[in-house]
Design an enzyme around this catalytic site. Structure first.
Site, mmCIF file in Angstrom:
data_model
loop_
_atom_site.group_PDB
_atom_site.id
_atom_site.type_symbol
_atom_site.label_atom_id
_atom_site.label_comp_id
_atom_site.label_asym_id
_atom_site.label_seq_id
_atom_site.Cartn_x
_atom_site.Cartn_y
_atom_site.Cartn_z
ATOM 1 C CG ASP A 107 -1.999 1.025 1.181
ATOM 2 O OD1 ASP A 107 -2.152 1.669 0.120
ATOM 3 O OD2 ASP A 107 -2.714 1.178 2.188
ATOM 4 C CG ASP A 111 -3.176 3.743 -3.416
ATOM 5 O OD1 ASP A 111 -4.139 3.037 -3.756
ATOM 6 O OD2 ASP A 111 -3.213 4.513 -2.437
ATOM 7 C CD GLU A 112 -5.520 -1.004 -1.415
ATOM 8 O OE1 GLU A 112 -5.263 -1.873 -0.553
ATOM 9 O OE2 GLU A 112 -6.449 -0.189 -1.307
#
Length: 361
Positions: free
Chosen positions: A11, A106-107
């Site tokens: 993350d 983003d993860e």
């Protein structure tokens, strides 16, 4: 029982804001808000850790964020930049495993069970991924390592920013028991409140509820809740998932009445949905709006468009059209949702010449 899996959840830290601070030195070490402008209706898309110290968080109205921190710097999102970084991060993941499940820009989850690098140590692999991300992007990521997706996700949030946390099979059950119910990933505010009404405040409390009662109150999700409070999650890291629709929704903290407020919330939801679609290098041509009134009556309204639904699509009039012949403006609303579908492959965000959807955010 089978071999124990090794799952990593990566993350990125304050992703949008971190990219802005990297690219603009004048923003570094300052409270930075990406999204809505301080005197406009709209919401915070992301904020730096310096801004979070003032109680600012994503999805907060921009006007409230300004009241909390008048000296904050407000900037508009640069989605192409975030997509570029996301692709770089994805290429790093692929150097370690081909079992990758992106969750958002983003993860992602990575299954490294069969990876022999670093003597097969998932913790060492996670640290190597973090190091590679830092070297390639100058950005930090946090990693959670465990034997299933639920615990890996929880672990990645423990030592943010730039964190790395391991939950072993021996620790998993006890860890889940001690976890406050509102820290359980996948249990939102409304469900958490429903659980508190049942006397459930921690994983241990949840463990004391019979499966039949959980299914009675929460339907199909009851079995998942029964498992995760015991540190059990059989879901695979799925890198072959066929995506037919992408949706986001919000249960409002307080019911809203006016059409203006409904449209503002729908625009914020659309922004999130569009980013999820773009991250998968898809374009959506159909949109469905879900509205649940205060009395739990639910309706949906859909449109299929001739142009792709992108961040530069002017959506205000589209929403007003979708809300015609509904009771929005007359009955209060407790939940809103946006689902995008009818996908085609895309090279990323489109650049049509329409009014920027986020001008009012």
């Amino acid at each position: 029982m089978g071999s124990i899996r090794k799952i990593i959840h990566i993350d990125m830290d304050a992703f949008f804001a971190a990219v802005e601070q990297r690219d603009n030195p004048q923003y570094r070490n300052k409270p930075l808000i990406v999204g809505g402008q301080p005197f406009a209706r709209g919401v915070v898309a992301a904020c730096s850790y310096e801004a979070r110290k003032y109680g600012i968080h994503s999805a907060m109205p921009s006007t409230k964020a300004y009241r909390l921190c008048p000296q904050a710097i407000f900037v508009k999102p640069r989605f192409d930049a975030y997509l570029d970084v996301s692709r770089s991060i994805r290429s790093i993941f692929a150097e370690f495993t081909d079992i990758i499940e992106p969750v958002s820009l983003d993860e992602a989850y990575l299954d490294v069970s069969a990876v022999n690098l670093y003597q097969g140590s998932a913790t060492f692999i996670a640290n190597a991924i973090k190091t590679a991300i830092l070297h390639k992007t100058q950005l930090t990521a946090s990693a959670g390592v465990s034997y299933n997706k639920f615990l890996a996700k929880i672990a990645s949030d423990i030592n943010k920013p730039n964190g790395l946390y391991l939950i072993t099979p021996e620790q998993g059950g006890v860890f889940a028991e001690q976890l406050p119910i509102d820290k359980f990933h996948g249990i939102g505010k409304a469900t958490a409140q429903k659980m508190r009404n049942l006397g459930v405040h921690t994983g241990s409390d949840l463990k004391n509820i019979a499966l039949e009662m959980l299914q009675q109150h929460f339907g199909k999700a009851g079995l998942h809740y029964y498992d995760i409070c015991r540190g059990v999650d059989h879901r695979p890291v799925n890198n072959h998932r066929v995506c037919k629709s992408i949706g986001v929704e919000i249960t409002l903290q307080a019911d809203i009445v006016t059409q203006h407020d409904v449209v503002n919330h729908l625009q914020a939801l659309l922004k999130k949905a569009v980013l999820k679609v773009a991250e998968k290098q898809l374009s959506a041509y159909a949109i469905t709006v879900k509205i649940k009134y205060y009395d739990f009556i639910q309706i949906t309204r859909s449109r299929t468009l001739t142009q792709a639904i992108t961040p530069v699509l002017s959506a205000h009039h589209l929403f007003e059209d979708l809300l015609k012949n509904t009771d929005v403006g007359r009955r209060s609303v407790r939940l809103l949702g946006i689902t995008l579908s009818s996908f085609k492959h895309s090279s990323g965000l489109q650049h049509a010449q329409q009014i920027d959807l986020f001008d009012n955010l």
